[in-house]
Design a protein around this motif. Structure first.
Motif, PDB file in Angstrom:
ATOM      1  N   LYS A 158      23.665  12.308  -5.083  1.00 36.10           N
ATOM      2  CA  LYS A 158      24.954  12.844  -4.643  1.00 36.10           C
ATOM      3  C   LYS A 158      25.670  13.454  -5.842  1.00 36.10           C
ATOM      4  CE  LYS A 158      29.216  11.321  -2.365  1.00 36.10           C
ATOM      5  NZ  LYS A 158      29.895  10.166  -1.751  1.00 36.10           N
ATOM      6  N   LEU A 159      26.068  14.715  -5.721  1.00 31.38           N
ATOM      7  CA  LEU A 159      26.693  15.425  -6.829  1.00 31.38           C
ATOM      8  C   LEU A 159      28.210  15.336  -6.813  1.00 31.38           C
ATOM      9  CD1 LEU A 159      24.532  18.696  -6.837  1.00 31.38           C
ATOM     10  CD2 LEU A 159      24.153  16.564  -8.102  1.00 31.38           C
ATOM     11  N   GLY A 160      28.774  15.128  -5.654  1.00 28.98           N
ATOM     12  CA  GLY A 160      30.228  15.083  -5.572  1.00 28.98           C
ATOM     13  C   GLY A 160      30.690  15.299  -4.150  1.00 28.98           C
ATOM     14  N   GLU A 161      31.954  15.616  -4.005  1.00 27.80           N
ATOM     15  CA  GLU A 161      32.554  15.800  -2.697  1.00 27.80           C
ATOM     16  C   GLU A 161      33.242  17.160  -2.638  1.00 27.80           C
ATOM     17  OE1 GLU A 161      36.267  13.667  -0.804  1.00 27.80           O
ATOM     18  OE2 GLU A 161      34.495  12.361  -0.674  1.00 27.80           O
ATOM     19  N   VAL A 162      32.937  17.915  -1.592  1.00 26.97           N
ATOM     20  CA  VAL A 162      33.494  19.254  -1.413  1.00 26.97           C
ATOM     21  C   VAL A 162      34.703  19.180  -0.487  1.00 26.97           C
ATOM     22  CG1 VAL A 162      33.038  21.598  -0.583  1.00 26.97           C
ATOM     23  CG2 VAL A 162      31.230  20.309  -1.736  1.00 26.97           C
ATOM     24  N   GLY A 163      35.803  19.754  -0.924  1.00 26.04           N
ATOM     25  CA  GLY A 163      36.980  19.870  -0.080  1.00 26.04           C
ATOM     26  C   GLY A 163      37.097  21.266   0.504  1.00 26.04           C
ATOM     27  N   PHE A 164      37.955  21.441   1.509  1.00 28.98           N
ATOM     28  CA  PHE A 164      38.088  22.717   2.206  1.00 28.98           C
ATOM     29  C   PHE A 164      39.560  23.078   2.363  1.00 28.98           C
ATOM     30  CE2 PHE A 164      34.282  20.529   3.627  1.00 28.98           C
ATOM     31  CZ  PHE A 164      33.305  21.489   3.411  1.00 28.98           C
ATOM     32  N   GLY A 165      39.819  24.364   2.537  1.00 27.94           N
ATOM     33  CA  GLY A 165      41.188  24.821   2.732  1.00 27.94           C
ATOM     34  C   GLY A 165      41.237  26.055   3.612  1.00 27.94           C
ATOM     35  N   ILE A 166      42.443  26.390   4.061  1.00 27.42           N
ATOM     36  CA  ILE A 166      42.687  27.593   4.863  1.00 27.42           C
ATOM     37  C   ILE A 166      43.276  28.649   3.926  1.00 27.42           C
ATOM     38  CG2 ILE A 166      43.943  28.552   6.837  1.00 27.42           C
ATOM     39  CD1 ILE A 166      44.143  25.648   7.913  1.00 27.42           C
ATOM     40  N   TYR A 167      42.693  29.840   3.926  1.00 28.04           N
ATOM     41  CA  TYR A 167      43.081  30.845   2.934  1.00 28.04           C
ATOM     42  C   TYR A 167      43.473  32.170   3.588  1.00 28.04           C
ATOM     43  CZ  TYR A 167      41.172  27.731  -0.611  1.00 28.04           C
ATOM     44  OH  TYR A 167      40.930  26.663  -1.420  1.00 28.04           O
ATOM     45  N   ALA A 261      33.011  16.931   2.616  1.00 28.99           N
ATOM     46  CA  ALA A 261      31.571  16.723   2.781  1.00 28.99           C
ATOM     47  C   ALA A 261      30.942  16.433   1.427  1.00 28.99           C
ATOM     48  CB  ALA A 261      30.907  17.951   3.416  1.00 28.99           C
ATOM     49  N   ASP A 262      29.978  15.533   1.427  1.00 20.60           N
ATOM     50  CA  ASP A 262      29.257  15.218   0.197  1.00 20.60           C
ATOM     51  C   ASP A 262      28.316  16.373  -0.157  1.00 20.60           C
ATOM     52  OD1 ASP A 262      30.470  12.749   0.133  1.00 20.60           O
ATOM     53  OD2 ASP A 262      28.834  11.753   1.194  1.00 20.60           O
ATOM     54  N   LEU A 263      28.180  16.620  -1.441  1.00 11.10           N
ATOM     55  CA  LEU A 263      27.241  17.615  -1.929  1.00 11.10           C
ATOM     56  C   LEU A 263      26.042  16.886  -2.520  1.00 11.10           C
ATOM     57  CD1 LEU A 263      26.835  20.696  -2.373  1.00 11.10           C
ATOM     58  CD2 LEU A 263      27.696  20.346  -4.699  1.00 11.10           C
ATOM     59  N   TRP A 264      24.843  17.222  -2.032  1.00 12.58           N
ATOM     60  CA  TRP A 264      23.623  16.541  -2.446  1.00 12.58           C
ATOM     61  C   TRP A 264      22.634  17.516  -3.066  1.00 12.58           C
ATOM     62  CZ3 TRP A 264      21.941  11.379  -1.887  1.00 12.58           C
ATOM     63  CH2 TRP A 264      22.866  10.524  -1.272  1.00 12.58           C
ATOM     64  N   GLY A 296      40.603  21.528  -7.862  1.00 15.82           N
ATOM     65  CA  GLY A 296      41.643  20.613  -7.449  1.00 15.82           C
ATOM     66  C   GLY A 296      41.379  19.928  -6.140  1.00 15.82           C
ATOM     67  N   ALA A 297      40.565  20.567  -5.250  1.00 13.49           N
ATOM     68  CA  ALA A 297      40.342  19.990  -3.916  1.00 13.49           C
ATOM     69  C   ALA A 297      39.044  19.228  -3.830  1.00 13.49           C
ATOM     70  CB  ALA A 297      40.363  21.114  -2.879  1.00 13.49           C
ATOM     71  N   ALA A 298      38.423  18.963  -4.978  1.00 13.51           N
ATOM     72  CA  ALA A 298      37.148  18.255  -4.941  1.00 13.51           C
ATOM     73  C   ALA A 298      37.139  17.166  -5.997  1.00 13.51           C
ATOM     74  CB  ALA A 298      35.992  19.223  -5.183  1.00 13.51           C
ATOM     75  N   THR A 299      36.426  16.118  -5.714  1.00 14.76           N
ATOM     76  CA  THR A 299      36.342  14.993  -6.640  1.00 14.76           C
ATOM     77  C   THR A 299      34.893  14.735  -6.997  1.00 14.76           C
ATOM     78  OG1 THR A 299      38.266  13.977  -5.621  1.00 14.76           O
ATOM     79  CG2 THR A 299      36.905  12.575  -6.991  1.00 14.76           C
ATOM     80  N   CYS A 300      34.587  14.688  -8.272  1.00 15.16           N
ATOM     81  CA  CYS A 300      33.230  14.403  -8.713  1.00 15.16           C
ATOM     82  C   CYS A 300      32.999  12.905  -8.642  1.00 15.16           C
ATOM     83  CB  CYS A 300      33.017  14.908 -10.140  1.00 15.16           C
ATOM     84  SG  CYS A 300      31.358  14.680 -10.758  1.00 15.16           S
TER      85      CYS A 300
END
Length: 301
Positions: A158-167, A261-264, A296-300
């Protein structure tokens, strides 16, 4: 028969692709060459390995019985190549990396020059798509995926966690007021998703909050979505690493999309220890972790 690995290489490609045309694309050969090699193997074995139809090919019972043995041959050939490539201390050969199109283009492609400078004989084949390759069928050596893996035999981290936003773009927002709640989206133009893109985490959640919006464009490409948003056509959701990489985009209602979502990073268990694959996976891991830690929207993790 004298075991001819080259013929079995074509056999495996056809079995994995499900068609001669598909195998030809993966092997960078013509369909005529793939068909000829397949006939040579069947003649040498005095056996029919595939049932042919208009829709493609399917393994016969004989083909199914030799599939695992052919994969063993493939693995041994890879080990031989690894031994030769590593004999002088140099990393060489091709490593295929599959990744989501946005992640591959934004995070990986711009950094590959560094890897090339370190290992000039190492070649990376980058496959970018919303569709998932089958690592167990050796369609790629490494896969970077958003979402937890479902194939237990794969080796992964697992590499980290991906966050999402409305742009939206500055161009779109110039004549508009502030967005304070989801209700403020009502009546605005959105860039909707179709096909595999519509099944992504961000588009599924966005579809639920944008039901009262006007659909200005529907597309199955995240980059078509991106360009349409940048042009001022409307609003769309993106992974944070993609939205934040474009200074002309503004995140609306920060934190409103709750999904993450987790990034793998995933590899085949038979090849994950090869030096060239280890070198590439370590490079990809570092790039992704650095990007996620800096967004800023993701945490390792």
């Amino acid at each position: 028969m004298s075991q001819n690995w080259d013929l079995f290489r074509f056999f495996l490609a056809v079995a994995r692709a499900g068609s001669i045309a598909g195998a030809a694309g993966r092997l960078a050969e013509s369909p005529a060459t793939v068909g000829r090699k397949l006939r040579e193997l069947e003649t040498a074995l005095s056996a029919t390995l595939f049932d042919r139809s208009i829709s493609g090919v399917r393994l016969t019972s004989c083909g199914s019985r030799i599939l695992a043995r052919a994969e063993q041959m493939e693995h041994q050939a890879q080990l031989i190549g690894e031994a030769v490539c590593g004999s002088d201390g140099q990393l060489a050969g091709t490593v295929t990396v599959a990744a989501p199109s946005g992640l591959g283009q934004i995070l990986l492609a711009p950094q590959l020059r560094e890897l090339h400078n370190l290992h000039p004989e190492l070649r990376v084949m980058l496959l970018l798509s919303t569709s998932k390759v089958n690592l167990l069928n050796r369609e790629a050596d490494i896969a970077v995926r958003i979402g937890a893996p479902k194939q237990e035999r794969l080796v992964g981290r697992k590499l980290g966690e991906v966050g999402f936003g409305i742009y939206a773009s500055d161009l779109y927002l110039d004549a508009l007021g502030d967005f304070e709640t989801a209700a403020d989206l009502e009546g605005h133009n959105i860039i909707a998703a179709s096909g595999d893109l519509a099944q992504t985490v961000q588009n599924q959640e966005f579809a639920a909050v944008s039901a009262a919006c006007n659909v200005a464009l529907t597309t199955d490409s995240i980059f078509a979505q991106l360009e349409a948003v940048k042009s001022g056509l409307g609003i769309a959701p993106f992974p944070a690493y993609l939205g934040q990489s474009h200074p002309d985009l503004v995140e609306l209602l920060p934190g409103h999309l709750q999904a993450s979502a987790d990034l793998w990073l995933l590899m085949h268990p038979d090849t994950c220890g090869m030096a060239r694959i280890q070198a590439v996976q370590e490079f990809v891991t570092r790039i992704c972790k650095t990007a996620l830690a800096g967004g800023g929207a993701a945490t390792c993790l």
